[in-house]
Motif scaffolding. Structure first.
Motif: not given
Length: 315
Positions: A117-119, A123, A145, A148, A150, A153-155, A221, A240
Motif C-alpha cells: 500500500s501507499s503511505g 514508503h 496514484g 500524486e 508526494d 502516495f505513489q504506490t 492523498t 483508503l
C-alpha cells in the motif's frame, strides 16, 4: 537514497553475509570473490551510508515480548511485533527490520503475490536493506496514484523500491487513485488493470500502513476530500478504506470509483501486515483490528503503550 561510489549490490551482499548470515570477513571474501581488505572497506562503506545501522537498546524499558503478547490478545490478531523506542525518530528502521523478519518467516515461493500500500511508513521501509530474497514473488500495488506529488502516495514507486531490495517481480497500476467515471469504465476492460485485480484476489500477503484519525491527518492523498462531513468520524484507514471507532467502513464522495481492493478482498488475504508507529494512531490501530483489516501488527514501544491506554490498561 543510499549514495555511494561503490557498487550498491556488492555492498548489500557483503553486509548481508556479514551481519545477517554471521560469516567471518574471510568467508565473505571467499563468497564474493574479493580480497579480505575489500570486504572491510565494503562493510565500512555500508555503515557510512546507512545501509547498516545499529541500535543500543534501553535495558530499563518494558519487556517487549510480554508487551507483544498482551497487545495481540487485546487486539485479537494473530501476531504483534514491537520495535524498541520511538521509531519515527529512527526513520522506521526497526519497523523495516521486523518486516524483513516477517517476510522471511512466511517463506514466500515463486508465483506468490504480495500487495503493497501507499503511505509514509511503507514508503520508508521499502527502501531499507535487510529484506529477504523474493525472486519469483510478484509485488503489486493496492491503490493507484500516478497523479500524486508526494512520493509516499505513489504506490508504484514503493513497489519498485521493494522490488529493488528483494529481486521480486513488479506489477504496476497505470491509473490515478480516483479515475474519472469514463476512465473507470475503461479500466474494467483494460488487460493490464484486470491483471492487477486478479493479483488482488489471489494475494497471500498485504503490507500496509494505518492512517491516523482523519481530523488530525497531516498528510493525505489528494483524492480524499478534506473536511468532508462523511469522514468526520473516521479514526483511521487502511488502503483508503476509512473506518469509525467501531471498525465500520465509511463512504465518501468518489469512494465507489477508487482504485483499491475491496474490504472483502483485504479480509481474505491470509497475512495482512500493518505498520504503524505513532501514538496518535492508537485509536486507528484498535479500530482497524475491529474492522479485521490486518492479521499482524508491526509497531514500536511508544505506540504499543498508547494502544494499551486505549483499552484502559497500564503498560
Amino acid at each position: 537514497m543510499l549514495d555511494s561510489h561503490m557498487d550498491p549490490q556488492l555492498l548489500h551482499r557483503a553486509a548481508s553475509a556479514y551481519y545477517l548470515d554471521n560469516l567471518r570477513q574471510a568467508e565473505v571474501a571467499s563468497r564474493l570473490g574479493v580480497s579480505r581488505p575489500t570486504v572491510s572497506k565494503l562493510l565500512t562503506e555500508a555503515r557510512r551510508i546507512g545501509m547498516v545501522r545499529f541500535e543500543v537498546l534501553d535495558v530499563t524499558g518494558p519487556d517487549i515480548t510480554e508487551l507483544e503478547v498482551q497487545l495481540r490478545d487485546l487486539l485479537g490478531v494473530q501476531r504483534v511485533r514491537i520495535a524498541p523506542g520511538d521509531q519515527r525518530e529512527r526513520e522506521f528502521r526497526g519497523i523495516g527490520d521486523l518486516l524483513g523478519e516477517e517476510l522471511r518467516r512466511l517463506d514466500l515461493r515463486r508465483g506468490d503475490v504480495l500487495l503493497m500500500s501507499s503511505g509514509k511508513t511503507t514508503h520508508a521501509v521499502s527502501r531499507m536493506s535487510g529484506m529477504p530474497d523474493l525472486h519469483g514473488v510478484v509485488i503489486a500495488p493496492t491503490v493507484g496514484g500516478q497523479q500524486e506529488s508526494d512520493p509516499a502516495f505513489q504506490t508504484n514507486e514503493t513497489v519498485r523500491n521493494l522490488v529493488d531490495r528483494t529481486g521480486a517481480t513488479p506489477r504496476f497500476i497505470f491509473a490515478p487513485a480516483l479515475p474519472s467515471p469514463s476512465l473507470w469504465r475503461s479500466l474494467q476492460a483494460d488487460p493490464s488493470f484486470v491483471e492487477i485485480t486478479d493479483l488482488w484476489a489471489r494475494a497471500q500477503v498485504l503490507v500496509s500502513g494505518i492512517g491516523a484519525p482523519y481530523a488530525h491527518r497531516e498528510a493525505l492523498t489528494s483524492v480524499v476530500p478534506r473536511d468532508d462531513p462523511s469522514l468526520h468520524d473516521a479514526v483511521g484507514d487502511i488502503c483508503l478504506h476509512f473506518y469509525d471507532a467501531d471498525g465500520n467502513t465509511l463512504l465518501y464522495p468518489g469512494a465507489d470509483r477508487l482504485v483499491r481492493p475491496s474490504v472483502e478482498l483485504l479480509r481474505a488475504i491470509p497475512h495482512a501486515i500493518a505498520l504503524a508507529a505513532d501514538t496518535a494512531k492508537a485509536p486507528s490501530i484498535v479500530a482497524g483490528a475491529k474492522a479485521r483489516l490486518f492479521t499482524t501488527l508491526l509497531t514500536d514501544v511508544e505506540t504499543a503503550e498508547a494502544v494499551l491506554e486505549e483499552f484502559g490498561q497500564q503498560p
